[in-house]
Write an enzyme that holds these catalytic residues in place. Sequence first.
Site, PDB file in Angstrom:
ATOM      1  N   ASP A   1     -70.540  40.765 -64.701  1.00 45.91           N
ATOM      2  CA  ASP A   1     -69.442  40.450 -65.617  1.00 45.91           C
ATOM      3  C   ASP A   1     -69.025  41.649 -66.466  1.00 45.91           C
ATOM      4  OD1 ASP A   1     -71.850  40.449 -66.998  1.00 45.91           O
ATOM      5  OD2 ASP A   1     -71.810  38.326 -67.466  1.00 45.91           O
TER       6      ASP A   1
ATOM      7  N   ASN B   1     -76.850  29.036 -74.349  1.00 50.61           N
ATOM      8  CA  ASN B   1     -76.251  27.733 -74.003  1.00 50.61           C
ATOM      9  C   ASN B   1     -76.411  27.428 -72.511  1.00 50.61           C
ATOM     10  OD1 ASN B   1     -74.544  29.555 -72.857  1.00 50.61           O
ATOM     11  ND2 ASN B   1     -72.709  28.968 -73.994  1.00 50.61           N
TER      12      ASN B   1
ATOM     13  N   HIS C   1     -75.740  29.577 -70.051  1.00 50.14           N
ATOM     14  CA  HIS C   1     -74.821  30.276 -69.143  1.00 50.14           C
ATOM     15  C   HIS C   1     -75.549  31.285 -68.262  1.00 50.14           C
ATOM     16  CE1 HIS C   1     -73.723  33.611 -72.308  1.00 50.14           C
ATOM     17  NE2 HIS C   1     -74.688  34.043 -71.534  1.00 50.14           N
TER      18      HIS C   1
ATOM     19  N   GLU D   1     -69.813  29.651 -68.583  1.00 47.11           N
ATOM     20  CA  GLU D   1     -70.164  28.859 -69.757  1.00 47.11           C
ATOM     21  C   GLU D   1     -70.277  27.374 -69.384  1.00 47.11           C
ATOM     22  OE1 GLU D   1     -71.118  30.665 -72.070  1.00 47.11           O
ATOM     23  OE2 GLU D   1     -69.563  31.643 -73.236  1.00 47.11           O
TER      24      GLU D   1
HETATM   25  C1  F6R Z   1     -75.053  39.655 -68.939  1.00 45.63           C
HETATM   26  C2  F6R Z   1     -74.900  38.229 -68.662  1.00 45.63           C
HETATM   27  C3  F6R Z   1     -75.381  37.178 -69.591  1.00 45.63           C
HETATM   28  C4  F6R Z   1     -76.775  37.454 -70.179  1.00 45.63           C
HETATM   29  C5  F6R Z   1     -77.198  36.328 -71.129  1.00 45.63           C
HETATM   30  C6  F6R Z   1     -78.538  36.616 -71.771  1.00 45.63           C
HETATM   31  O1  F6R Z   1     -74.504  40.440 -67.903  1.00 45.63           O
HETATM   32  O2  F6R Z   1     -74.337  37.924 -67.667  1.00 45.63           O
HETATM   33  O3  F6R Z   1     -75.407  35.953 -68.903  1.00 45.63           O
HETATM   34  O4  F6R Z   1     -77.685  37.583 -69.148  1.00 45.63           O
HETATM   35  O5  F6R Z   1     -76.237  36.150 -72.112  1.00 45.63           O
HETATM   36  O6  F6R Z   1     -78.409  37.738 -72.591  1.00 45.63           O
HETATM   37  P1  F6R Z   1     -79.687  38.458 -73.238  1.00 45.63           P
HETATM   38  O7  F6R Z   1     -80.478  38.994 -72.113  1.00 45.63           O
HETATM   39  O8  F6R Z   1     -79.103  39.541 -74.106  1.00 45.63           O
HETATM   40  O9  F6R Z   1     -80.414  37.404 -74.004  1.00 45.63           O
END
Ligand code: F6R
Length: 241
Positions: free
Chosen positions: A67, A136, A138, A143
Amino acid sequence: MRIIRVKNYDDMSRQGANIVASLITLKPNCVLGLATGSSPEGLYRELVERYQRGDINFCQVKSVNLDEYVGLSADSEQSYRYFMHHHFFKYINMKPENIHIPCGKNEDAEQECRRYDELLQSLGGIDLQLLGLGMNGHIGFNEPDEIFTTGTHKVKLTESTILANRRFFAKEEDVPRFAYTMGIRDIVHARRVVMLVSGETKADIVRQAFFGPVTPHVPASILQFHQNFTLVADEAALSEI
Ligand code: F6R
């Protein structure tokens, strides 16, 4: 679903790196699906160390990132391209033409998403998709929703994600409201999926995602159906199961 229970963040990073390194050894021209965020930072450090010791070689590896924020250019310090460069790519020998990340600066969402979907297809699929877990539920920036998404799309970030990502920006208004993300279909089509989760703050969502019903309200729950899904989580993240 396989769970590798580890003591802490460092162990999680080492175990995750073991899995990625063994794939690169067995399939030097593999396609890696990569994630940003705090969860994989340690894993990238581990892989860099192994590269520097001469244990792994990235010269044939291809990568596709999950992403990117819409509106941020590649040289913006908060962009995911910048993150990947500074935590990983600048230290290893991947060829620049083998590195793929959605282009946040392309304002034509339809064109950018089609380009990324065609790219994923032309690479012949992802051998190993690395994931973190959003607060959440995701994965990528898919989302909670009424349906599981399919291909690459533009997504409006939820308040919970904006708050969680606030720490990387000077002020909350600076956090982009939209992102491009690979879809759930792309993620579950990966031949192998490895998720890294660490810390007590993720314990509740780990329980919901992997010990609750499979539902698009908790997007990561779909991974319960994946044939080759490994959750590498530390004791704190597993404390509610
Ligand atoms: C990042 C991504 C997100 C993160 C998620 C967890 O490329 O796709 O889904 O993996 O938000 O983020 P952290 O690892 O910072 O807790």
